[in-house]
Design a protein around this motif. Structure first.
Motif, PDB file in Angstrom:
ATOM      1  N   GLN A  18      14.860 -37.776  18.520  1.00 47.03           N
ATOM      2  CA  GLN A  18      16.244 -37.977  18.956  1.00 47.03           C
ATOM      3  C   GLN A  18      16.686 -36.945  19.990  1.00 47.03           C
ATOM      4  N   ASP A  19      15.891 -35.874  20.168  1.00 45.15           N
ATOM      5  CA  ASP A  19      16.215 -34.840  21.161  1.00 45.15           C
ATOM      6  C   ASP A  19      15.532 -35.069  22.508  1.00 45.15           C
ATOM      7  N   VAL A  20      14.785 -36.162  22.640  1.00 48.11           N
ATOM      8  CA  VAL A  20      14.144 -36.494  23.919  1.00 48.11           C
ATOM      9  C   VAL A  20      15.227 -37.020  24.862  1.00 48.11           C
ATOM     10  N   PRO A  21      15.328 -36.447  26.086  1.00 51.30           N
ATOM     11  CA  PRO A  21      16.403 -36.845  26.997  1.00 51.30           C
ATOM     12  C   PRO A  21      16.144 -38.187  27.697  1.00 51.30           C
ATOM     13  N   ILE A  36       6.462 -33.776  22.016  1.00 50.41           N
ATOM     14  CA  ILE A  36       5.955 -32.426  22.246  1.00 50.41           C
ATOM     15  C   ILE A  36       6.296 -32.019  23.671  1.00 50.41           C
ATOM     16  N   ASP A  37       6.876 -30.839  23.807  1.00 52.46           N
ATOM     17  CA  ASP A  37       7.152 -30.280  25.125  1.00 52.46           C
ATOM     18  C   ASP A  37       5.948 -29.406  25.471  1.00 52.46           C
ATOM     19  N   PRO A  38       5.109 -29.848  26.420  1.00 53.72           N
ATOM     20  CA  PRO A  38       3.856 -29.135  26.689  1.00 53.72           C
ATOM     21  C   PRO A  38       4.056 -27.861  27.503  1.00 53.72           C
ATOM     22  N   PRO A  39       3.077 -26.954  27.461  1.00 57.77           N
ATOM     23  CA  PRO A  39       3.145 -25.772  28.325  1.00 57.77           C
ATOM     24  C   PRO A  39       3.048 -26.211  29.785  1.00 57.77           C
ATOM     25  N   ARG A  40       3.515 -25.393  30.687  1.00 56.69           N
ATOM     26  CA  ARG A  40       3.511 -25.740  32.114  1.00 56.69           C
ATOM     27  C   ARG A  40       2.160 -25.386  32.730  1.00 56.69           C
ATOM     28  N   GLU A  41       1.157 -26.116  32.266  1.00 56.40           N
ATOM     29  CA  GLU A  41      -0.220 -25.951  32.747  1.00 56.40           C
ATOM     30  C   GLU A  41      -0.937 -27.278  32.559  1.00 56.40           C
ATOM     31  N   VAL A  42      -2.136 -27.396  33.090  1.00 64.19           N
ATOM     32  CA  VAL A  42      -2.915 -28.614  32.897  1.00 64.19           C
ATOM     33  C   VAL A  42      -3.362 -28.665  31.437  1.00 64.19           C
ATOM     34  N   VAL A  73       1.385 -42.861  23.232  1.00 58.72           N
ATOM     35  CA  VAL A  73       1.536 -41.504  23.755  1.00 58.72           C
ATOM     36  C   VAL A  73       2.001 -41.672  25.197  1.00 58.72           C
ATOM     37  N   HIS A  74       3.189 -41.146  25.509  1.00 56.87           N
ATOM     38  CA  HIS A  74       3.760 -41.290  26.858  1.00 56.87           C
ATOM     39  C   HIS A  74       3.839 -39.900  27.482  1.00 56.87           C
ATOM     40  N   LEU A  75       3.064 -39.668  28.525  1.00 59.75           N
ATOM     41  CA  LEU A  75       2.973 -38.345  29.146  1.00 59.75           C
ATOM     42  C   LEU A  75       4.080 -38.163  30.170  1.00 59.75           C
ATOM     43  N   GLY A  76       5.174 -37.528  29.731  1.00 58.87           N
ATOM     44  CA  GLY A  76       6.312 -37.279  30.604  1.00 58.87           C
ATOM     45  C   GLY A  76       7.268 -38.457  30.658  1.00 58.87           C
ATOM     46  N   LEU A  77       8.479 -38.199  31.175  1.00 55.85           N
ATOM     47  CA  LEU A  77       9.498 -39.234  31.305  1.00 55.85           C
ATOM     48  C   LEU A  77       9.528 -39.734  32.748  1.00 55.85           C
ATOM     49  N   ASP A  78       9.630 -41.017  32.912  1.00 58.52           N
ATOM     50  CA  ASP A  78       9.687 -41.657  34.239  1.00 58.52           C
ATOM     51  C   ASP A  78       8.440 -41.395  35.076  1.00 58.52           C
ATOM     52  N   THR A  79       7.327 -41.052  34.416  1.00 61.91           N
ATOM     53  CA  THR A  79       6.096 -40.702  35.140  1.00 61.91           C
ATOM     54  C   THR A  79       5.359 -41.922  35.676  1.00 61.91           C
ATOM     55  N   VAL A 120       6.310 -35.176  25.970  1.00 61.49           N
ATOM     56  CA  VAL A 120       5.371 -36.225  25.556  1.00 61.49           C
ATOM     57  C   VAL A 120       5.857 -36.895  24.266  1.00 61.49           C
ATOM     58  N   PRO A 121       6.574 -38.035  24.379  1.00 56.49           N
ATOM     59  CA  PRO A 121       6.929 -38.781  23.169  1.00 56.49           C
ATOM     60  C   PRO A 121       5.690 -39.442  22.558  1.00 56.49           C
ATOM     61  N   VAL A 122       5.619 -39.430  21.228  1.00 57.99           N
ATOM     62  CA  VAL A 122       4.530 -40.068  20.480  1.00 57.99           C
ATOM     63  C   VAL A 122       5.216 -40.949  19.441  1.00 57.99           C
ATOM     64  N   VAL A 123       5.059 -42.270  19.570  1.00 58.29           N
ATOM     65  CA  VAL A 123       5.797 -43.161  18.679  1.00 58.29           C
ATOM     66  C   VAL A 123       4.908 -44.258  18.100  1.00 58.29           C
ATOM     67  N   VAL A 124       5.313 -44.725  16.917  1.00 61.81           N
ATOM     68  CA  VAL A 124       4.671 -45.887  16.304  1.00 61.81           C
ATOM     69  C   VAL A 124       5.326 -47.107  16.938  1.00 61.81           C
ATOM     70  N   MET A 125       4.549 -47.884  17.664  1.00 59.74           N
ATOM     71  CA  MET A 125       5.073 -49.035  18.391  1.00 59.74           C
ATOM     72  C   MET A 125       5.760 -50.021  17.454  1.00 59.74           C
ATOM     73  N   ASP A 126       6.925 -50.464  17.880  1.00 66.06           N
ATOM     74  CA  ASP A 126       7.680 -51.501  17.173  1.00 66.06           C
ATOM     75  C   ASP A 126       8.081 -51.116  15.751  1.00 66.06           C
ATOM     76  N   GLU A 127       8.066 -49.832  15.435  1.00 67.73           N
ATOM     77  CA  GLU A 127       8.539 -49.401  14.112  1.00 67.73           C
ATOM     78  C   GLU A 127      10.063 -49.383  14.161  1.00 67.73           C
ATOM     79  N   ARG A 128      10.705 -50.205  13.334  1.00 63.91           N
ATOM     80  CA  ARG A 128      12.161 -50.334  13.362  1.00 63.91           C
ATOM     81  C   ARG A 128      12.850 -49.494  12.283  1.00 63.91           C
ATOM     82  N   GLU A 129      12.073 -48.943  11.344  1.00 68.61           N
ATOM     83  CA  GLU A 129      12.655 -48.149  10.260  1.00 68.61           C
ATOM     84  C   GLU A 129      12.306 -46.679  10.457  1.00 68.61           C
TER      85      GLU A 129
END
Length: 156
Positions: A18-21, A36-42, A73-79, A120-129
């Motif tokens: 819920q804290d993902v912008p 997960i907010d990753p370190p600023r590195e590869v 697993v979505h690497l970054g927002l709007d990427t 990096v948001p990590v979510v269970v697809m289509d989980e409604r609960e």
């Protein structure tokens, strides 16, 4: 009911979903999980669960477990706008993968340089609960988490 432990695909600071912008993730529109907010590195993004690599895009991937739990697993927002820049895939769509296996190398500084949020948001697809996804203490505490450590448990 199946219980699926979901591992952190990258190292960084655990963040409650819920804290993902981004409302698509923070409001659970795609499903529930954590981020997960990753370190600023590869960093190396690994499979959070074992199963079939159902979908592979430069900036995101979905692994479907044998119990039919799909984990995004979505690497970054709007990427998606980067059209693959900053991402190197090491597997192919359709491959069987093991939890902890390298999927994508993620150039976090390149994403940040484009003015995008690397979270990096990590979510269970289509989980409604929301109650079916139980985050670990690291998520509640906003603590640092290692790649491959338990991020949350999904109950289906």
């Amino acid at each position: 009911m199946s219980t699926t432990p979901v591992l952190a695909p990258v190292t960084g600071r655990a963040v409650a979903l819920q804290d993902v912008p981004d409302p698509v993730f923070s409001q659970g529109m795609v499903g529930y999980g954590a981020a997960i907010d990753p370190p600023r590195e590869v960093v190396e993004a690994v499979a959070p669960v074992s199963g079939k690599l159902l979908k592979l895009m430069p900036h995101a991937f979905v692994v479907l477990t044998p119990d039919n739990v799909g984990v995004l697993v979505h690497l970054g927002l709007d990427t998606v706008a980067l059209e693959g820049e900053g991402f190197t895939a090491h597997v192919s769509q359709g491959d069987d993968v093991t939890a902890g296996q390298l999927i994508i190398t993620y150039d976090v500084p390149a994403v940040v340089a484009k003015g995008l949020n690397p979270i990096v948001p990590v979510v269970v697809m289509d989980e409604r609960e929301a109650a079916n996804v139980v985050p670990t203490e690291s998520v509640f505490e906003g603590a640092d988490i290692a790649s491959g450590a338990a991020l949350f448990t999904a109950h289906r």
